[in-house]
Scaffold this active site. Structure first.
Site, PDB file in Angstrom:
ATOM      1  N   TRP A  49       0.841  -1.195   0.000  1.00  0.00           N
ATOM      2  CA  TRP A  49       0.000   0.000   0.000  1.00  0.00           C
ATOM      3  C   TRP A  49       0.877   1.246   0.000  1.00  0.00           C
ATOM      4  O   TRP A  49       1.944   1.273   0.619  1.00  0.00           O
ATOM      5  CB  TRP A  49      -0.905   0.011   1.228  1.00  0.00           C
ATOM      6  CG  TRP A  49      -2.314  -0.425   0.952  1.00  0.00           C
ATOM      7  CD1 TRP A  49      -3.417   0.373   0.834  1.00  0.00           C
ATOM      8  CD2 TRP A  49      -2.787  -1.766   0.773  1.00  0.00           C
ATOM      9  NE1 TRP A  49      -4.538  -0.396   0.582  1.00  0.00           N
ATOM     10  CE2 TRP A  49      -4.182  -1.703   0.535  1.00  0.00           C
ATOM     11  CE3 TRP A  49      -2.167  -3.022   0.759  1.00  0.00           C
ATOM     12  CZ2 TRP A  49      -4.968  -2.831   0.314  1.00  0.00           C
ATOM     13  CZ3 TRP A  49      -2.938  -4.146   0.541  1.00  0.00           C
ATOM     14  CH2 TRP A  49      -4.313  -4.052   0.316  1.00  0.00           C
ATOM     15  N   GLY A 184      -6.939   8.274   2.734  1.00  0.00           N
ATOM     16  CA  GLY A 184      -6.284   7.552   3.819  1.00  0.00           C
ATOM     17  C   GLY A 184      -7.214   7.327   4.988  1.00  0.00           C
ATOM     18  O   GLY A 184      -7.084   6.341   5.710  1.00  0.00           O
ATOM     19  N   ASP A 186     -10.431   6.411   5.226  1.00  0.00           N
ATOM     20  CA  ASP A 186     -11.418   5.871   4.296  1.00  0.00           C
ATOM     21  C   ASP A 186     -12.874   6.115   4.685  1.00  0.00           C
ATOM     22  O   ASP A 186     -13.687   6.533   3.876  1.00  0.00           O
ATOM     23  CB  ASP A 186     -11.231   4.357   4.154  1.00  0.00           C
ATOM     24  CG  ASP A 186      -9.826   3.962   3.789  1.00  0.00           C
ATOM     25  OD1 ASP A 186      -8.917   4.791   3.881  1.00  0.00           O
ATOM     26  OD2 ASP A 186      -9.629   2.793   3.426  1.00  0.00           O
ATOM     27  N   TYR A 369     -13.824   1.753  11.934  1.00  0.00           N
ATOM     28  CA  TYR A 369     -12.844   2.271  10.988  1.00  0.00           C
ATOM     29  C   TYR A 369     -12.986   3.764  10.713  1.00  0.00           C
ATOM     30  O   TYR A 369     -13.914   4.199  10.037  1.00  0.00           O
ATOM     31  CB  TYR A 369     -13.040   1.474   9.707  1.00  0.00           C
ATOM     32  CG  TYR A 369     -11.867   1.295   8.802  1.00  0.00           C
ATOM     33  CD1 TYR A 369     -10.698   0.692   9.243  1.00  0.00           C
ATOM     34  CD2 TYR A 369     -11.955   1.678   7.465  1.00  0.00           C
ATOM     35  CE1 TYR A 369      -9.642   0.488   8.373  1.00  0.00           C
ATOM     36  CE2 TYR A 369     -10.898   1.479   6.590  1.00  0.00           C
ATOM     37  CZ  TYR A 369      -9.750   0.890   7.050  1.00  0.00           C
ATOM     38  OH  TYR A 369      -8.699   0.695   6.186  1.00  0.00           O
ATOM     39  N   GLU A 413      -4.033  -2.194  14.379  1.00  0.00           N
ATOM     40  CA  GLU A 413      -4.303  -1.270  13.279  1.00  0.00           C
ATOM     41  C   GLU A 413      -4.784   0.077  13.818  1.00  0.00           C
ATOM     42  O   GLU A 413      -4.375   1.128  13.340  1.00  0.00           O
ATOM     43  CB  GLU A 413      -5.342  -1.879  12.350  1.00  0.00           C
ATOM     44  CG  GLU A 413      -5.581  -1.124  11.073  1.00  0.00           C
ATOM     45  CD  GLU A 413      -6.577  -1.829  10.167  1.00  0.00           C
ATOM     46  OE1 GLU A 413      -6.842  -1.288   9.083  1.00  0.00           O
ATOM     47  OE2 GLU A 413      -7.094  -2.901  10.544  1.00  0.00           O
TER      48      GLU A 413
END
Length: 442
Positions: A49, A184, A186, A369, A413
């Site tokens: 990525w 970035g 998202d 996220y 993450e």
């Protein structure tokens, strides 16, 4: 070294706890190394990525400057002729169905000017010049011996030229992102208004692979994912041409423009090192920063907001992206950004990592996220900006707490910014890489 450069190794970690964390971070990067580049996470993200590799290189320079150079060289080896750097470079050794959308979706081989390796057709934030200069300064002798800057500099110039020309969709002097993935961040609430205009592809027409490795409650909804697929498919079917007529979603994003301005300062340093005139890069940096401050900054809010390129309307969502212009040297509103970060919306003194979205908002979600959790990379960027603007005490405190979060929850993450619980995948490469940099920068 210029004011934007990431400082080289000044002090090795010496405490037993720091030594253990250092060794664990090295193991993550070794596990994720594929001989030419580093994957973000072996199962969830099995390819290379774009902006991940920039952050990974910043950490790798402490272990092997040459390997850090190779990380960036591998990515830029897949650069398109128009200068774009794709957000994914696909590994042909990984099963074709391991990630969606994969090579068969993007069909880069059918696009004019695409490289010989399969890639996606969209981009990610331009953190690469900042990373390349940091990698060079980590070991200038090795860099000069390999001819790193003479090879990477013209590619970085072409990359920035693509963003400042093809992606200046409104003539404002600011680049636009044309897909939430390009930002970035998202799944940020910052994109909800323009994204709502997009008709989603039905979930029956594609198979999500991310849910094989992460809980649905931590990922984008099927509806939003359907919108992502629609935007990517429309771009692909238009031959990856850039215009407002092609892009149903187009946003002038503070984070991306800030990294573009900071990157121009890094390019100026590279040009000087190579015996080339740096003035054009300094002028470009000042122009982008000025346009960004004039058009995207709200003095009453003390924050930068994205702007919808289709409507010209500011998207008033308090996301961490609006704080990221702190990475730009000599930013006139830096003190106001720090004050906003200290406010209840972001709680810089106790929330960690820096929340991706307003803690006081009713739709803040600390586990989903980019809709509330904290990420080490955006926190690292803000930490870098704090140091750049003389806020050493705040920077040191953020550094200490970031290392503590990772020590307690692992190389996740992302993290709940208040409880510190880890979310998303584990063994995440940029978390490990940036921990190595934090350990070595007092």
């Amino acid at each position: 070294m210029t004011a934007t450069a990431v400082e080289p190794d000044r002090q090795q970690a010496c405490s037993p706890a720091s030594g253990e964390l250092d060794r664990a971070a090295r193991r993550v990067l070794l596990t994720n190394w594929r001989g030419h580049a580093t994957v973000p996470a072996a199962r969830l993200y099995p390819h290379q990525w774009s902006w991940d590799s920039a952050f990974i290189a910043i950490g790798l320079r402490h272990l092997s400057p040459v390997r850090a150079q190779r990380e960036l060289e591998s990515l830029f080896g897949a650069q398109w002729q128009d200068g774009r750097v794709p957000h994914i470079v696909f590994d042909p050794h990984v099963p074709a169905d391991a990630y969606f959308p994969g090579p068969s979706f993007w069909r880069s081989g059918q696009a004019p000017g695409a490289p010989g390796v399969p890639t996606s057709g969209i981009v990610q934030p331009p953190a690469h010049a900042l990373a390349a200069w940091a990698v060079h300064t980590a070991d200038p002798v090795a860099s000069r011996a390999r001819g790193f800057l003479p090879r990477i500099y013209p590619r970085l110039v072409a990359w920035h030229r693509y963003l400042t020309t093809r992606r200046d969709l409104t003539g404002s002097g600011l680049m636009s992102v044309v897909h939430p993935w390009e930002s970035g961040m998202d799944n940020s609430p910052a994109w909800d208004v323009p994204l709502a205009r997009i008709t989603p592809v039905p979930v029956t027409e594609f198979t999500r692979r991310d849910l094989d490795h992460a809980a649905a409650g931590e990922r984008p909804t099927d509806t939003d994912y359907g919108r992502y697929v629609r935007l990517a498919r429309d771009y692909r079917d238009a031959g990856y041409a850039d215009s407002l007529g092609v892009h149903g979603f187009a946003v002038e994003d503070p984070l991306c423009n800030a990294l573009l301005a900071a990157g121009e300062h890094a390019l100026a340093a590279m040009a000087a090192e190579l015996g080339l005139p740096p003035e054009r890069h300094r002028s470009a940096a000042a122009r982008i920063a000025g346009n960004m401050t004039t058009m995207l900054y709200d003095p009453a809010a003390g924050l930068f907001f994205p702007r919808d390129a289709h409507t010209g309307r500011v998207l008033r969502s308090y996301s961490a992206g609006g704080l990221m212009p702190l990475v730009v040297p000599d930013l006139p509103v830096a003190a106001a950004l720090v004050e906003t970060a200290l406010s209840d919306r972001f709680r810089l003194r106790d929330a960690c990592p820096l929340p991706s979205y307003d803690l006081t908002a009713g739709d803040h979600d600390p586990g989903r996220y980019w809709r509330g959790p904290g990420w080490v990379n955006t926190s690292w960027l803000f930490w870098h900006g704090l140091r750049l603007h003389g806020e050493r005490a705040l920077a040191g405190d953020l550094r200490r707490r970031l290392l503590g979060r990772v020590r307690d929850a692992g190389f996740r993450e992302y993290f709940d910014p208040l409880t510190g619980s880890g979310h998303g995948t584990d063994g995440f490469a940029w978390t490990a890489a940036l921990v190595l940099d934090l350990l070595r920068t007092p």
